[in-house]
Design an enzyme around this catalytic site. Structure first.
Site, PDB file in Angstrom:
ATOM      1  N   ASP A   1     -42.680  52.342  92.538  1.00  0.00           N
ATOM      2  CA  ASP A   1     -42.851  52.864  91.138  1.00  0.00           C
ATOM      3  C   ASP A   1     -44.488  52.828  90.730  1.00  0.00           C
ATOM      4  O   ASP A   1     -45.144  51.983  90.842  1.00  0.00           O
ATOM      5  CB  ASP A   1     -42.238  52.100  89.845  1.00  0.00           C
ATOM      6  CG  ASP A   1     -42.231  52.667  88.728  1.00  0.00           C
ATOM      7  OD1 ASP A   1     -42.737  53.707  88.438  1.00  0.00           O
ATOM      8  OD2 ASP A   1     -41.322  52.168  87.952  1.00  0.00           O
TER       9      ASP A   1
ATOM     10  N   TYR B   1     -45.804  68.784  78.278  1.00  0.00           N
ATOM     11  CA  TYR B   1     -46.308  68.695  79.745  1.00  0.00           C
ATOM     12  C   TYR B   1     -47.805  69.274  79.809  1.00  0.00           C
ATOM     13  O   TYR B   1     -48.404  68.822  80.369  1.00  0.00           O
ATOM     14  CB  TYR B   1     -45.248  69.653  80.524  1.00  0.00           C
ATOM     15  CG  TYR B   1     -45.362  69.706  82.067  1.00  0.00           C
ATOM     16  CD1 TYR B   1     -45.441  68.847  83.053  1.00  0.00           C
ATOM     17  CD2 TYR B   1     -45.934  71.239  82.517  1.00  0.00           C
ATOM     18  CE1 TYR B   1     -45.595  68.993  84.370  1.00  0.00           C
ATOM     19  CE2 TYR B   1     -46.002  71.347  83.846  1.00  0.00           C
ATOM     20  CZ  TYR B   1     -46.127  70.519  84.715  1.00  0.00           C
ATOM     21  OH  TYR B   1     -46.152  70.677  86.126  1.00  0.00           O
TER      22      TYR B   1
ATOM     23  N   GLY C   1     -40.256  64.491  96.245  1.00  0.00           N
ATOM     24  CA  GLY C   1     -39.873  65.501  95.430  1.00  0.00           C
ATOM     25  C   GLY C   1     -40.363  66.979  96.424  1.00  0.00           C
ATOM     26  O   GLY C   1     -40.483  67.002  97.366  1.00  0.00           O
ATOM     27  N   GLN C   2     -40.357  68.323  95.343  1.00  0.00           N
ATOM     28  CA  GLN C   2     -40.414  69.684  96.014  1.00  0.00           C
ATOM     29  C   GLN C   2     -41.509  69.803  96.618  1.00  0.00           C
ATOM     30  O   GLN C   2     -41.679  70.389  97.849  1.00  0.00           O
ATOM     31  CB  GLN C   2     -40.328  70.633  94.759  1.00  0.00           C
ATOM     32  CG  GLN C   2     -40.112  71.785  95.410  1.00  0.00           C
ATOM     33  CD  GLN C   2     -40.556  73.017  94.238  1.00  0.00           C
ATOM     34  OE1 GLN C   2     -41.052  72.798  93.037  1.00  0.00           O
ATOM     35  NE2 GLN C   2     -40.270  74.202  94.629  1.00  0.00           N
TER      36      GLN C   2
ATOM     37  N   ASP D   1     -42.070  56.818  96.713  1.00  0.00           N
ATOM     38  CA  ASP D   1     -41.325  57.566  95.617  1.00  0.00           C
ATOM     39  C   ASP D   1     -40.398  56.472  94.994  1.00  0.00           C
ATOM     40  O   ASP D   1     -40.236  55.172  95.614  1.00  0.00           O
ATOM     41  CB  ASP D   1     -40.601  58.819  96.220  1.00  0.00           C
ATOM     42  CG  ASP D   1     -40.272  59.740  95.008  1.00  0.00           C
ATOM     43  OD1 ASP D   1     -39.239  59.265  94.216  1.00  0.00           O
ATOM     44  OD2 ASP D   1     -40.920  60.896  95.230  1.00  0.00           O
TER      45      ASP D   1
HETATM   46  P1  NAD Z   1     -40.792  66.937  91.729  1.00  0.00           P
HETATM   47  O1  NAD Z   1     -40.063  66.434  90.470  1.00  0.00           O
HETATM   48  O2  NAD Z   1     -39.961  67.594  92.675  1.00  0.00           O
HETATM   49  O3  NAD Z   1     -41.054  65.530  92.321  1.00  0.00           O
HETATM   50  C1  NAD Z   1     -41.789  64.469  91.587  1.00  0.00           C
HETATM   51  C2  NAD Z   1     -41.529  63.092  92.595  1.00  0.00           C
HETATM   52  O4  NAD Z   1     -42.018  62.010  91.804  1.00  0.00           O
HETATM   53  C3  NAD Z   1     -39.874  62.949  92.562  1.00  0.00           C
HETATM   54  O5  NAD Z   1     -39.544  62.671  93.788  1.00  0.00           O
HETATM   55  C4  NAD Z   1     -39.800  61.634  91.715  1.00  0.00           C
HETATM   56  O6  NAD Z   1     -38.648  60.695  91.964  1.00  0.00           O
HETATM   57  C5  NAD Z   1     -41.165  61.085  91.647  1.00  0.00           C
HETATM   58  N1  NAD Z   1     -41.357  59.964  90.531  1.00  0.00           N
HETATM   59  C6  NAD Z   1     -41.041  60.219  89.400  1.00  0.00           C
HETATM   60  N2  NAD Z   1     -41.582  59.324  88.635  1.00  0.00           N
HETATM   61  C7  NAD Z   1     -41.922  58.384  89.694  1.00  0.00           C
HETATM   62  C8  NAD Z   1     -42.595  56.901  89.483  1.00  0.00           C
HETATM   63  N3  NAD Z   1     -42.600  56.362  88.319  1.00  0.00           N
HETATM   64  N4  NAD Z   1     -42.885  56.558  90.492  1.00  0.00           N
HETATM   65  C9  NAD Z   1     -42.999  56.929  91.688  1.00  0.00           C
HETATM   66  N5  NAD Z   1     -42.403  58.431  92.067  1.00  0.00           N
HETATM   67  C10 NAD Z   1     -41.864  59.088  90.994  1.00  0.00           C
HETATM   68  O7  NAD Z   1     -42.001  67.558  91.165  1.00  0.00           O
HETATM   69  P2  NAD Z   1     -42.984  68.660  92.211  1.00  0.00           P
HETATM   70  O8  NAD Z   1     -42.512  69.847  91.899  1.00  0.00           O
HETATM   71  O9  NAD Z   1     -43.078  68.089  93.521  1.00  0.00           O
HETATM   72  O10 NAD Z   1     -44.214  68.366  91.620  1.00  0.00           O
HETATM   73  C11 NAD Z   1     -45.274  67.430  91.754  1.00  0.00           C
HETATM   74  C12 NAD Z   1     -46.524  67.685  90.967  1.00  0.00           C
HETATM   75  O11 NAD Z   1     -47.179  68.824  91.006  1.00  0.00           O
HETATM   76  C13 NAD Z   1     -46.368  67.283  89.638  1.00  0.00           C
HETATM   77  O12 NAD Z   1     -47.356  66.698  89.314  1.00  0.00           O
HETATM   78  C14 NAD Z   1     -46.266  68.624  88.935  1.00  0.00           C
HETATM   79  O13 NAD Z   1     -46.461  68.671  87.604  1.00  0.00           O
HETATM   80  C15 NAD Z   1     -47.231  69.550  89.840  1.00  0.00           C
HETATM   81  N6  NAD Z   1     -46.744  70.815  89.682  1.00  0.00           N
HETATM   82  C16 NAD Z   1     -45.595  71.307  90.201  1.00  0.00           C
HETATM   83  C17 NAD Z   1     -45.256  72.818  90.145  1.00  0.00           C
HETATM   84  C18 NAD Z   1     -44.063  73.237  90.985  1.00  0.00           C
HETATM   85  O14 NAD Z   1     -43.694  74.421  90.472  1.00  0.00           O
HETATM   86  N7  NAD Z   1     -43.228  72.198  91.540  1.00  0.00           N
HETATM   87  C19 NAD Z   1     -46.019  73.680  89.597  1.00  0.00           C
HETATM   88  C20 NAD Z   1     -47.328  73.063  88.783  1.00  0.00           C
HETATM   89  C21 NAD Z   1     -47.622  71.790  88.920  1.00  0.00           C
HETATM   90  N1  SER Z   2     -43.228  74.888  87.795  1.00  0.00           N
HETATM   91  C1  SER Z   2     -43.934  74.076  86.787  1.00  0.00           C
HETATM   92  C2  SER Z   2     -42.983  73.601  85.738  1.00  0.00           C
HETATM   93  O1  SER Z   2     -42.284  74.753  85.585  1.00  0.00           O
HETATM   94  C3  SER Z   2     -45.347  74.489  86.569  1.00  0.00           C
HETATM   95  O2  SER Z   2     -46.288  73.336  86.314  1.00  0.00           O
HETATM   96  O3  SER Z   2     -42.719  72.937  85.089  1.00  0.00           O
END
Ligand code: NAD
Ligand code: SER
Length: 318
Positions: free
Chosen positions: A53, A144, A12-13, A35
């Protein structure tokens, strides 16, 4: 003791950048990326990766024992925008994946630390909007946000009750060029760069004056690693630490982009994500993170925009 680190959600990101940073720090063979979907080639080529998973608790425990895992970064979740489309499914995935990981850490003695990200979504419409304190009213009204607040309570519970060393950050919206964001409310602040460079215009799903806290990915990764490396005795919290960075709205970001693309235009067509954003803080008080573990972000809006413009142009020209 040598660390063996498991990353869940490595494609992911955040995971696609954090995995590489941890491999630099601990050695590629000690950072196990997992992942549901295939990651970028540099993750596949630089160290171990397995499709896994996180909901499959039996495979999870086998994986952890087989690789003698000592730390877990659990990044898999359904983000705010996607969660509102399928609330029950999002709740199930966000909560049960966390409980699987916490229970694993409780059962497997080698696992000493768990990182799980929280979010500014833990706050809600009754929270003070400006300079939101660490400890304040938290009445989120998105699925969320409710899952992140419940998650914060669970990680603290496991720390107090079972001694699992849980650590967490309430990330603001994260801005990066490597992997596109996964369905959040702050995603506009990444999409806008791709559309500006490709088409010179962007239709934004938030109102122009919606100010939200944001952070460049390098600062977010630095903060995550810093928190996880901190001595346990310096940490006063085992819930989510507030971290701020910069705060801006779509109008202000568009004005910064116009310094590179003078004719860039932004129009507004809001959707359900505007209602989510309206309940979140505009700026964050992160003094507790600064005091406890030396949080210190470096990117301002000008620097972030310069790097995003350069890197996304490079990426699109390839
Ligand atoms: P993302 O959606 O880009 O990546 C999440 C990854 O988890 C994906 O690659 C997806 O394939 C994988 N995934 C989903 N279900 C799965 C499963 N059952 N088993 C294994 N892998 C699985 O999210 P992100 O932006 O990288 O965020 C990561 C964490 O950070 C999350 O908890 C998110 O809530 C938190 N977060 C992100 C942001 C943001 O701006 N990116 C901000 C606040 C919090
Ligand atoms: N960037 C995230 C969202 O918009 C904040 O947790 O869901």
């Amino acid at each position: 003791m040598k660390e063996n680190i498991m990353i869940i959600g490595a494609s992911g990101q955040i995971g696609s950048e954090l995995t590489l940073r941890l491999r630099d720090m601990y050695g590629a063979g000690h950072v196990f990326a997992t992942d549901l979907k295939e990651p970028a080639p540099d993750i596949l080529e630089s160290g171990p990766f397995e499709l896994l998973d996180v909901m499959d608790d039996k495979r999870l425990i086998h994986f952890a024992i087989r690789h003698k895992i000592t730390q877990i970064y659990h990044l898999a979740a359904v983000l705010s925008g996607n969660a509102e489309k399928l609330p029950m499914q999002a709740w199930h995935i966000n909560m049960n994946s966390l409980l699987n990981v916490l229970d694993l850490a409780r059962e497997v003695e080698d696992i000493r630390k768990v990182f799980w990200p929280s979010s500014i979504a833990v706050f809600g419409p009754t929270t003070p909007k400006n300079n939101t304190p660490q400890l304040t009213i938290m009445e989120p009204n998105t699925v969320y946000g409710i899952s992140k607040l419940a998650g914060e309570r669970w990680i603290e519970y496991f720390y107090n009750r079972y001694g699992v060393d849980t650590r967490s950050i309430r990330y603001p919206g994260l801005i990066s060029y490597k992997t596109e964001p996964g369905g959040g409310t702050t995603d506009y602040a990444v999409e806008i760069f791709y559309q500006a460079i490709k088409h010179g215009r962007y239709e934004c799903f938030l109102d122009g004056d919606t100010t939200l806290p944001m952070l460049f990915m390098t600062d977010a990764i630095d903060a995550t690693v810093k928190l996880m490396e901190s001595d346990a005795s310096s940490l006063s919290l085992h819930t989510g630490y507030n971290i701020g960075g910069l705060s801006f709205n779509p109008e202000e970001l568009a004005a910064e982009i116009r310094k590179y693309i003078p004719g860039f235009t932004i129009t507004y067509k809001t959707d359900f994500r505007q209602d989510i954003a309206a309940t979140w803080p505009a700026s964050i008080d992160d003094s507790v993170a600064r005091r406890d573990w030396g949080y210190q972000p470096e990117y301002d809006l000008a620097r972030l925009t310069r790097v995003m413009m350069e890197k996304i142009k490079e990426k699109l020209n390839k």
